[in-house]
Design an enzyme around this catalytic site. Sequence first.
Site, PDB file in Angstrom:
ATOM      1  N   PRO A 149      14.979 -15.337   0.053  1.00 13.09           N
ATOM      2  CA  PRO A 149      14.669 -15.708  -1.326  1.00 13.09           C
ATOM      3  C   PRO A 149      13.283 -16.320  -1.445  1.00 13.09           C
ATOM      4  O   PRO A 149      12.881 -17.153  -0.635  1.00 13.09           O
ATOM      5  CB  PRO A 149      15.763 -16.729  -1.665  1.00 13.09           C
ATOM      6  CG  PRO A 149      16.911 -16.341  -0.802  1.00 13.09           C
ATOM      7  CD  PRO A 149      16.287 -15.877   0.481  1.00 13.09           C
ATOM      8  N   TRP A 189      14.387 -19.186  -6.162  1.00 13.84           N
ATOM      9  CA  TRP A 189      15.057 -20.478  -6.083  1.00 13.84           C
ATOM     10  C   TRP A 189      15.096 -21.170  -7.447  1.00 13.84           C
ATOM     11  O   TRP A 189      15.940 -22.038  -7.688  1.00 13.84           O
ATOM     12  CB  TRP A 189      14.343 -21.389  -5.088  1.00 13.84           C
ATOM     13  CG  TRP A 189      14.646 -21.062  -3.656  1.00 13.84           C
ATOM     14  CD1 TRP A 189      13.807 -20.514  -2.732  1.00 13.84           C
ATOM     15  CD2 TRP A 189      15.891 -21.250  -2.992  1.00 13.84           C
ATOM     16  NE1 TRP A 189      14.450 -20.348  -1.531  1.00 13.84           N
ATOM     17  CE2 TRP A 189      15.740 -20.804  -1.664  1.00 13.84           C
ATOM     18  CE3 TRP A 189      17.129 -21.762  -3.388  1.00 13.84           C
ATOM     19  CZ2 TRP A 189      16.765 -20.842  -0.729  1.00 13.84           C
ATOM     20  CZ3 TRP A 189      18.152 -21.812  -2.456  1.00 13.84           C
ATOM     21  CH2 TRP A 189      17.963 -21.353  -1.145  1.00 13.84           C
ATOM     22  N   GLU A 236      20.044 -16.697  20.618  1.00 15.36           N
ATOM     23  CA  GLU A 236      18.762 -16.677  19.904  1.00 15.36           C
ATOM     24  C   GLU A 236      19.051 -16.963  18.438  1.00 15.36           C
ATOM     25  O   GLU A 236      18.997 -16.074  17.589  1.00 15.36           O
ATOM     26  CB  GLU A 236      18.084 -15.312  20.068  1.00 15.36           C
ATOM     27  CG  GLU A 236      17.701 -14.965  21.488  1.00 15.36           C
ATOM     28  CD  GLU A 236      16.490 -15.750  21.974  1.00 15.36           C
ATOM     29  OE1 GLU A 236      15.841 -16.422  21.140  1.00 15.36           O
ATOM     30  OE2 GLU A 236      16.198 -15.695  23.176  1.00 15.36           O
ATOM     31  N   GLN A 286      19.154 -17.455  14.755  1.00 11.54           N
ATOM     32  CA  GLN A 286      18.274 -17.186  13.634  1.00 11.54           C
ATOM     33  C   GLN A 286      19.079 -17.247  12.342  1.00 11.54           C
ATOM     34  O   GLN A 286      20.308 -17.229  12.353  1.00 11.54           O
ATOM     35  CB  GLN A 286      17.634 -15.801  13.772  1.00 11.54           C
ATOM     36  CG  GLN A 286      16.834 -15.588  15.041  1.00 11.54           C
ATOM     37  CD  GLN A 286      16.337 -14.159  15.155  1.00 11.54           C
ATOM     38  OE1 GLN A 286      15.845 -13.578  14.187  1.00 11.54           O
ATOM     39  NE2 GLN A 286      16.471 -13.575  16.338  1.00 11.54           N
ATOM     40  N   GLU A 287      18.368 -17.249  11.243  1.00 13.13           N
ATOM     41  CA  GLU A 287      19.002 -17.253   9.927  1.00 13.13           C
ATOM     42  C   GLU A 287      19.179 -15.796   9.489  1.00 13.13           C
ATOM     43  O   GLU A 287      18.531 -15.305   8.575  1.00 13.13           O
ATOM     44  CB  GLU A 287      18.121 -18.030   8.947  1.00 13.13           C
ATOM     45  CG  GLU A 287      18.881 -18.710   7.835  1.00 13.13           C
ATOM     46  CD  GLU A 287      18.026 -19.712   7.086  1.00 13.13           C
ATOM     47  OE1 GLU A 287      18.131 -19.743   5.848  1.00 13.13           O
ATOM     48  OE2 GLU A 287      17.251 -20.457   7.737  1.00 13.13           O
ATOM     49  N   PHE A 288      20.112 -15.112  10.145  1.00 10.22           N
ATOM     50  CA  PHE A 288      20.275 -13.672   9.974  1.00 10.22           C
ATOM     51  C   PHE A 288      20.692 -13.267   8.567  1.00 10.22           C
ATOM     52  O   PHE A 288      20.450 -12.131   8.146  1.00 10.22           O
ATOM     53  CB  PHE A 288      21.336 -13.154  10.955  1.00 10.22           C
ATOM     54  CG  PHE A 288      20.968 -13.309  12.394  1.00 10.22           C
ATOM     55  CD1 PHE A 288      20.011 -12.495  12.967  1.00 10.22           C
ATOM     56  CD2 PHE A 288      21.580 -14.279  13.180  1.00 10.22           C
ATOM     57  CE1 PHE A 288      19.664 -12.631  14.301  1.00 10.22           C
ATOM     58  CE2 PHE A 288      21.245 -14.427  14.518  1.00 10.22           C
ATOM     59  CZ  PHE A 288      20.286 -13.599  15.079  1.00 10.22           C
ATOM     60  N   PHE A 289      21.322 -14.162   7.840  1.00 11.77           N
ATOM     61  CA  PHE A 289      21.994 -13.785   6.601  1.00 11.77           C
ATOM     62  C   PHE A 289      21.217 -14.165   5.346  1.00 11.77           C
ATOM     63  O   PHE A 289      21.765 -14.161   4.247  1.00 11.77           O
ATOM     64  CB  PHE A 289      23.389 -14.409   6.589  1.00 11.77           C
ATOM     65  CG  PHE A 289      24.137 -14.164   7.869  1.00 11.77           C
ATOM     66  CD1 PHE A 289      24.532 -12.874   8.205  1.00 11.77           C
ATOM     67  CD2 PHE A 289      24.397 -15.199   8.756  1.00 11.77           C
ATOM     68  CE1 PHE A 289      25.199 -12.624   9.399  1.00 11.77           C
ATOM     69  CE2 PHE A 289      25.059 -14.971   9.955  1.00 11.77           C
ATOM     70  CZ  PHE A 289      25.461 -13.677  10.273  1.00 11.77           C
ATOM     71  N   GLN A 290      19.925 -14.456   5.502  1.00 16.76           N
ATOM     72  CA  GLN A 290      19.118 -14.863   4.357  1.00 16.76           C
ATOM     73  C   GLN A 290      18.417 -13.693   3.673  1.00 16.76           C
ATOM     74  O   GLN A 290      17.909 -13.844   2.562  1.00 16.76           O
ATOM     75  CB  GLN A 290      18.066 -15.873   4.806  1.00 16.76           C
ATOM     76  CG  GLN A 290      17.008 -15.314   5.757  1.00 16.76           C
ATOM     77  CD  GLN A 290      15.935 -16.317   6.108  1.00 16.76           C
ATOM     78  OE1 GLN A 290      15.508 -17.095   5.249  1.00 16.76           O
ATOM     79  NE2 GLN A 290      15.491 -16.334   7.351  1.00 16.76           N
ATOM     80  N   GLN A 329      19.285 -25.916   3.244  1.00 17.87           N
ATOM     81  CA  GLN A 329      17.867 -25.876   3.582  1.00 17.87           C
ATOM     82  C   GLN A 329      17.291 -27.285   3.756  1.00 17.87           C
ATOM     83  O   GLN A 329      17.613 -28.190   3.000  1.00 17.87           O
ATOM     84  CB  GLN A 329      17.088 -25.128   2.496  1.00 17.87           C
ATOM     85  CG  GLN A 329      17.354 -23.640   2.440  1.00 17.87           C
ATOM     86  CD  GLN A 329      18.685 -23.272   1.806  1.00 17.87           C
ATOM     87  OE1 GLN A 329      19.356 -24.091   1.171  1.00 17.87           O
ATOM     88  NE2 GLN A 329      19.086 -22.028   1.954  1.00 17.87           N
TER      89      GLN A 329
END
Length: 267
Positions: free
Chosen positions: A48, A53, A33, A35-39, A14
């Site tokens: 999160p 965090w 496209e 993206q942060e698909f796995f967050q 991050q």
Amino acid sequence: MSRAVRPYLVLATQRSGSTLLVESLRATGCAGEPQEFFQYLPSTGMAPQPREWFAGVDDDTILQLLDPLDPGTPDTATPVAWREHVRTSGRTPNGVWGGKLMWNQTALLQQRAAQLPDRSGDGLRAAIRDVIGNEPVFVHVHRPDVVSQAVSFWRAVQTQVWRGHPDPKRDSQAVYHAGAIAHIIRNLRDQENGWRAWFAEEGIDPIDIAYPVLWRNLTAIVASVLDAIGQDPKLAPAPMLERQANQRSDEWVDRYRAEAPRLGLPT
């Protein structure tokens, strides 16, 4: 002769500069496209949250600065439907897929991939391959100055703005906290070490991009990624996003560097 079109996956931590890269790739119109698909956590359907965090932290002077948890809405998509969403959402009409993965998201990716049919193997590399469809070009973005990275993260945690500029009023309410920044530094270092260990274990030689180099040579670096995925490097755009850090961030960085040795905190 046309070159083979390949997907790509940006691997990062991050606040490392990965958004600058993927948004520049997206702007080409030919590079997926990304993206942060796995967050997204299945339990909430959300990324999160600030308090997650800082799980395990019992310092009230930190916790009182964080927004309360939002219960969200659980993600009930089947594994196959989830994979199809990832594939279709990350692809441009020319067939190129792009995405972004942080090290802290790798366990969740493997858990979700484990429920898919017709697995090609175990482990993170197989999970990536089985979700995306084949082996992507790996692009590693990292930020050598982890103190500046952690300060950026800490401000974003408080303002809840992860790209662009936050509301001035809320940004003015963000508070410096050496202990919080130290906690984030440890987290970011652990994540970066995780990536480097995985590269060594798997024999992966990614396209390696340090944030200062990315910032100064954005168009050239985007062109090199386009070339690696079989697209025209000439489509690389001029720089788009503005630097989010400002004088206040710089002051926090200087203050932390001055205080850390005396307080026994990491740098």
